[in-house]
Design a protein around this motif. Structure first.
Motif, mmCIF file in Angstrom:
data_model
loop_
_atom_site.group_PDB
_atom_site.id
_atom_site.type_symbol
_atom_site.label_atom_id
_atom_site.label_comp_id
_atom_site.label_asym_id
_atom_site.label_seq_id
_atom_site.Cartn_x
_atom_site.Cartn_y
_atom_site.Cartn_z
ATOM 1 N N SER A 259 -30.746 -14.322 8.800
ATOM 2 C CA SER A 259 -30.238 -15.296 9.318
ATOM 3 C C SER A 259 -28.683 -15.402 9.499
ATOM 4 C CB SER A 259 -30.954 -16.588 8.806
ATOM 5 O OG SER A 259 -30.928 -17.870 9.728
ATOM 6 N N ASN A 260 -28.303 -16.714 9.407
ATOM 7 C CA ASN A 260 -26.942 -16.725 9.621
ATOM 8 C C ASN A 260 -26.487 -18.156 8.684
ATOM 9 O OD1 ASN A 260 -24.361 -15.626 10.437
ATOM 10 N ND2 ASN A 260 -23.997 -17.744 11.195
ATOM 11 N N GLU A 261 -25.642 -18.146 7.743
ATOM 12 C CA GLU A 261 -25.020 -19.188 7.088
ATOM 13 C C GLU A 261 -25.928 -20.609 6.729
ATOM 14 O OE1 GLU A 261 -21.182 -20.453 8.981
ATOM 15 O OE2 GLU A 261 -20.431 -18.899 7.693
ATOM 16 N N PHE A 262 -27.038 -20.080 6.066
ATOM 17 C CA PHE A 262 -27.976 -21.224 5.793
ATOM 18 C C PHE A 262 -27.479 -22.511 5.400
ATOM 19 C CE2 PHE A 262 -30.871 -17.493 5.325
ATOM 20 C CZ PHE A 262 -31.914 -18.128 6.000
ATOM 21 N N GLU B 36 -27.719 -26.386 19.712
ATOM 22 C CA GLU B 36 -26.951 -25.757 18.635
ATOM 23 C C GLU B 36 -27.486 -24.910 17.815
ATOM 24 O OE1 GLU B 36 -23.871 -27.067 18.066
ATOM 25 O OE2 GLU B 36 -23.940 -28.934 19.295
ATOM 26 N N ARG B 37 -27.259 -24.495 16.679
ATOM 27 C CA ARG B 37 -27.756 -23.327 15.915
ATOM 28 C C ARG B 37 -27.854 -23.922 14.323
ATOM 29 N NH1 ARG B 37 -22.777 -19.658 14.758
ATOM 30 N NH2 ARG B 37 -21.060 -21.291 14.055
ATOM 31 N N HIS B 38 -28.463 -23.042 13.447
ATOM 32 C CA HIS B 38 -28.699 -23.557 11.906
ATOM 33 C C HIS B 38 -29.349 -25.039 11.878
ATOM 34 C CE1 HIS B 38 -24.660 -21.125 11.480
ATOM 35 N NE2 HIS B 38 -25.777 -20.341 11.758
ATOM 36 N N SER C 115 -18.571 -22.131 23.001
ATOM 37 C CA SER C 115 -17.704 -22.675 22.196
ATOM 38 C C SER C 115 -16.976 -21.635 21.316
ATOM 39 C CB SER C 115 -18.420 -23.786 21.182
ATOM 40 O OG SER C 115 -19.261 -22.957 20.379
ATOM 41 N N GLU C 116 -17.173 -20.532 21.332
ATOM 42 C CA GLU C 116 -16.399 -19.512 20.670
ATOM 43 C C GLU C 116 -15.371 -18.541 21.332
ATOM 44 O OE1 GLU C 116 -19.193 -18.220 17.441
ATOM 45 O OE2 GLU C 116 -18.548 -19.804 16.305
ATOM 46 N N LYS C 117 -15.231 -18.909 22.620
ATOM 47 C CA LYS C 117 -14.600 -18.058 23.589
ATOM 48 C C LYS C 117 -13.042 -17.843 23.216
ATOM 49 C CE LYS C 117 -13.866 -21.394 27.229
ATOM 50 N NZ LYS C 117 -15.045 -22.602 27.011
ATOM 51 N N PHE C 118 -12.546 -18.698 22.475
ATOM 52 C CA PHE C 118 -11.151 -18.811 21.811
ATOM 53 C C PHE C 118 -11.000 -18.272 20.559
ATOM 54 C CE2 PHE C 118 -10.603 -21.526 25.602
ATOM 55 C CZ PHE C 118 -10.204 -20.555 26.549
ATOM 56 N N HIS C 119 -12.208 -17.833 19.924
ATOM 57 C CA HIS C 119 -12.095 -17.546 18.482
ATOM 58 C C HIS C 119 -11.512 -16.095 18.361
ATOM 59 C CE1 HIS C 119 -13.541 -16.483 14.420
ATOM 60 N NE2 HIS C 119 -13.626 -17.595 14.201
ATOM 61 N N GLY C 120 -10.762 -15.626 17.409
ATOM 62 C CA GLY C 120 -10.247 -14.610 16.966
ATOM 63 C C GLY C 120 -11.225 -13.333 17.212
ATOM 64 N N MET D 109 -18.147 -10.584 4.750
ATOM 65 C CA MET D 109 -19.041 -10.328 5.948
ATOM 66 C C MET D 109 -18.434 -10.806 7.328
ATOM 67 S SD MET D 109 -21.878 -9.205 7.292
ATOM 68 C CE MET D 109 -23.294 -8.986 5.980
ATOM 69 N N GLU D 110 -17.742 -12.015 7.110
ATOM 70 C CA GLU D 110 -16.815 -12.451 8.195
ATOM 71 C C GLU D 110 -15.319 -12.798 7.919
ATOM 72 O OE1 GLU D 110 -18.614 -15.663 10.386
ATOM 73 O OE2 GLU D 110 -20.476 -14.977 10.155
ATOM 74 N N SER D 111 -14.692 -12.441 8.751
ATOM 75 C CA SER D 111 -13.154 -13.028 8.517
ATOM 76 C C SER D 111 -12.646 -12.940 9.956
ATOM 77 C CB SER D 111 -12.361 -11.906 7.635
ATOM 78 O OG SER D 111 -12.139 -10.841 7.991
ATOM 79 N N ASN E 27 -11.164 -20.746 15.849
ATOM 80 C CA ASN E 27 -10.846 -22.068 16.950
ATOM 81 C C ASN E 27 -11.437 -23.256 16.613
ATOM 82 O OD1 ASN E 27 -13.761 -21.297 16.917
ATOM 83 N ND2 ASN E 27 -13.787 -21.747 19.264
ATOM 84 N N TRP E 28 -11.956 -23.135 15.207
ATOM 85 C CA TRP E 28 -12.700 -24.425 14.801
ATOM 86 C C TRP E 28 -11.608 -25.245 13.625
ATOM 87 C CZ3 TRP E 28 -13.335 -23.918 9.510
ATOM 88 C CH2 TRP E 28 -13.678 -22.713 9.273
ATOM 89 N N GLN E 29 -10.607 -24.708 13.244
ATOM 90 C CA GLN E 29 -9.791 -25.466 12.413
ATOM 91 C C GLN E 29 -8.927 -26.469 13.049
ATOM 92 O OE1 GLN E 29 -8.531 -21.770 10.648
ATOM 93 N NE2 GLN E 29 -9.892 -22.146 8.865
HETATM 94 C C1 GLA Z 1 -19.230 -18.785 11.071
HETATM 95 C C2 GLA Z 1 -20.382 -18.201 11.588
HETATM 96 C C3 GLA Z 1 -20.011 -17.317 12.904
HETATM 97 C C4 GLA Z 1 -18.998 -17.904 13.664
HETATM 98 C C5 GLA Z 1 -17.808 -18.123 12.780
HETATM 99 C C6 GLA Z 1 -16.699 -18.730 13.572
HETATM 100 O O1 GLA Z 1 -18.817 -17.876 9.831
HETATM 101 O O2 GLA Z 1 -21.209 -17.582 10.941
HETATM 102 O O3 GLA Z 1 -21.223 -17.342 13.904
HETATM 103 O O4 GLA Z 1 -19.355 -19.237 14.366
HETATM 104 O O5 GLA Z 1 -18.274 -19.229 11.765
HETATM 105 O O6 GLA Z 1 -15.364 -18.743 12.477
#
Ligand code: GLA
Ligand code: ZN
Length: 687
Positions: free
Chosen positions: A156-159, A118-120, A362-367, A314-316, A322-324
């Motif tokens: 990093s990413n989303e602590f 995984e991550r985080h 796991s994120e191959k279908f994320h927008g 930063m992200e949208s 693909n996770w909702q």
């Molecule tokens: C989070 C993560 C990203 C990605 C998106 C998917 O915000 O920071 O790496 O996994 O979710 O929506």
């Protein structure tokens, strides 16, 4: 005087438009990378965030570094006019690191240690993890911190999350020693005499665990505080080598929507710029107002973390996640509208997760901007291109900010404490819902709001709303008194002034230190089942000219008006006719108490009356149909007004007698305008 903030980086004083880009996944496909650059230019994308999860690509073996690919990518992008937000890759680690140094693996609250994956999920105390991150960060900085194409660090990413390993337990005890000095002090603060929990040695203290302690609120609260402290300390260690190499390159870390695990007010002090990741479930409901106003509240919260300094989206997603529970597409127009919503509240960027869909995992279908088809002939690509085009026309808005005269307190430690308490309503005190519902009343009227915590300065506001301020820290009530005395209007609700910052109940009558300013005593609180209602009947000829009755749900404080006047009373039950809405005149100001959870129509009427009385600033002085809001940014000379229609139908707005200029088209705007479904317009007016 309002100031215009400097851009995120002077090297590129424009709106950032782009997103998370993972060329490290495509190193064996150089043609894809060249195609990416062509598509970036075509879609008006100008800034990519690189390297977020690239640790193994950068350090495939311990101490063996490979920066060549990153050199090439950054240079190539720069040559093509595309800038970079460079990430440190600590959000996910290589397998060699987990296997050789198992201490970096996180231990869960149930004391089970994670396997690699995984991550985080690193231990934020582990000296080895910290050291490995520091080495890599220094090398990254030495190589790239002065590159003309690098604009910012993305730490990093989303602590998030917590680790309960022995290293963390030890660090927790040391943190407690710092905080309390002696065990006696700690025992007193945590009220450990209860159930014989008194500690007689520091070593007996363990973090909360499902098979251990969960009921000592002081312990729970301090553990959460410690998690914030330790995560923030980790961030500080990450930032140190970067700043040593180039102190002028700013840092951010991407924060999460309404995340509860960290006190962002503390964390925000360690970063130069706030950024956040925004994934609303658009179109999940026919009620557009609830979700749209809540997302606006989030933007306001993130802006307020740095007292109004522009933040970064930063992200949208340009289309769907693909996770909702359901991956709904953004309907035409929603992408531009939701992007402008961020800008309206103070964002100087519109960034995506993700630029290109990853081929596997796991994120191959994320927008993404670029889908698996790999070309530009998609609906999503066109909508992204349009956003980019419009952002280039909004340059003059960069660095402007929102000036609010209204503030709502959304305090993280209060949130932790009020939700951890057993009783009065274990099926939900609905703190967040209450905050959202107060905010919504302002959103509907297009009133700028700061979303602050109880430690913030109140003096710059005219109206301060504190929904369910259960915890009142030392000095806060005094600052509220000061605020009201000088003419401010303060609104508190039920279940306020109950505990101090150690989560110990105030003795001598609720709402504790707020009793004087509110002029009431809250003797008991009744809980209503879901579906059960009471009501509040407004007194005739009350000073706000409110009339009729409104529905009450969830919690009903049974209060006595001491120095306060009664504006409304309960409708039924054994406390019928007892006060439910009061106002206390205090110095030059007023303090209102809403003793129960009231419906949206009450909030609309009540805040509508207050707003008229105290005249807080609005984005624009026009009637807004339901589902349409107006927000504004200013540089002190001009006002940039964003009028946004979250309905799926046309809405007509009347601009009245004023005339405005359309910032995007440059045209003069006056009279009636029609906003299309999910349509938005940006107007300019001299102040
Ligand atoms: C989070 C993560 C990203 C990605 C998106 C998917 O915000 O920071 O790496 O996994 O979710 O929506
Ligand atoms: Zn740990």
């Amino acid at each position: 005087m309002v100031k215009k903030y400097a851009p995120i980086n002077e090297k590129f004083p424009h709106f950032y438009h782009g997103g998370d880009y993972n060329p490290d996944q495509w190193l064996k496909h150089p043609e894809i990378i060249d195609e990416d650059i062509r598509l970036m230019k075509l879609s008006n994308c100008n800034v990519m965030t690189i390297g977020i999860f690239a640790w193994t690509a950068l350090e495939p073996e311990e101490g063996k570094f490979n920066f060549k690919w990153l050199d090439e990518i950054i240079n190539k992008l720069y040559k093509n006019g595309i800038y970079v937000v460079l990430a440190t890759p600590s959000g996910a680690r290589p397998a060699w690191l987990s296997l050789k140094y198992p201490e970096v693996l996180r231990v869960n609250a149930n004391r089970v240690k994670n396997l690699h994956g995984e991550r985080h999920n690193h231990c934020y105390t582990s000296p080895i993890y910290r050291e490995k991150v520091a080495i890599l960060n220094r090398k990254l900085a030495e190589r790239f911190a002065n590159h003309p194409g690098v604009l910012l660090w993305h730490i990093s990413n989303e602590f998030g999350g917590e680790c309960h390993c022995e290293l963390c337990q030890e660090a927790f005890r040391n943190w407690l020693k710092e905080r309390y000095g002696t065990l006696e002090e700690l025992n007193e603060a945590w009220w450990t005499g209860f159930w014989s929990h008194t500690y007689t040695d520091w070593s007996q203290i363990q973090s909360p665990a499902p098979q251990g302690d969960t009921t000592l609120h002081g312990l729970n609260l301090d553990w959460k505080r410690f998690v914030t402290y330790q995560t923030t300390d980790f961030i500080r260690q990450e930032v140190k080598p970067l700043k040593e190499v180039n102190p002028n390159l700013s840092v951010t870390t991407n924060l999460m929507e309404f995340y509860e695990g960290l006190d962002y007010w503390k964390l925000a002090k360690e970063i130069d710029i706030v950024s956040w990741d925004n994934y609303p479930e658009w179109h999940c409901d026919t009620d557009f107002v609830d979700l749209a106003s809540y997302i606006s509240m989030m933007h306001d919260f993130f802006r307020s973390l740095k007292s109004g300094k522009p933040f970064m989206l930063m992200e949208s997603t340009p289309s769907m996640t693909n996770w909702q529970s359901l991956s709904k597409l953004k309907k035409p127009g929603m992408h531009l509208l939701s992007s402008l919503q961020a800008v309206a509240h103070g964002s100087d960027t519109v960034q995506y997760f993700q630029w290109r869909k990853s081929r596997g995992a796991s994120e191959k279908f994320h927008g993404a901007v670029v889908d698996h088809c790999g070309h530009e002939n998609t609906r999503v690509f066109k909508e992204v291109t349009e956003v980019g085009d419009i952002l280039t026309k909004l340059d003059e808005i960069i660095g402007t900010t929102v000036v609010a005269e209204t503030a709502i307190i959304l305090d993280t430690e209060n949130r932790w404490a009020v939700k951890d308490a057993k009783g009065p309503r274990n099926c939900g005190v609905n703190y967040e819902e209450l905050v959202k519902s107060q905010y919504k009343a302002f959103w509907k009227k297009g009133i700028p709001v700061d979303v602050i915590d109880m430690q913030c300065d109140f003096s710059k506001y005219k109206l301060l709303v504190a929904p369910m301020l259960y915890m009142v820290k030392t000095g806060v009530a005094e600052r509220i008194e000061e605020f009201v005395k000088k003419g401010g209007t303060f609104v508190a609700t039920y279940w306020s002034g109950i505990v101090d910052e150690n989560d110990l109940c105030f003795l001598g009558g609720f709402p504790g230190p707020l009793r004087k300013v509110l002029g009431i005593w809250a003797e008991e609180i009744d809980s209503l089942y879901d579906g059960e209602t009471n009501g509040v009947v407004l007194q005739t000829n009350n000073e706000l000219s409110l009339a009729g009755s409104y529905e009450a749900i969830e919690l009903c404080d049974l209060i006595h008006a001491e120095t306060a006047e009664v504006l409304g009373v309960y409708k039924k039950d054994f406390y019928a006719d007892r006060p439910a809405l009061t106002v206390n005149k205090f110095g030059k100001g007023k303090a209102y108490y809403i003793a129960t959870r009231l419906s949206d129509d009450f909030n609309d009427a009540f805040y509508g009356a207050l707003i008229n009385e105290i005249n807080v600033n609005r984005a624009v002085d026009i009637e807004l149909p339901l589902g349409v809001t107006a927000q504004m940014r200013t540089d002190g000379e001009n006002k940039y007004i964003f009028i946004m229609n979250f309905n799926d139908t046309d809405k007509t707005i009347s601009l009245g007698s004023e005339s405005y200029s359309n910032v995007v088209s440059g045209k003069k705007m006056e009279g009636k305008i029609i906003l299309k479904p999910f349509g938005a317009i940006v107007l300019k007016h001299r102040l």
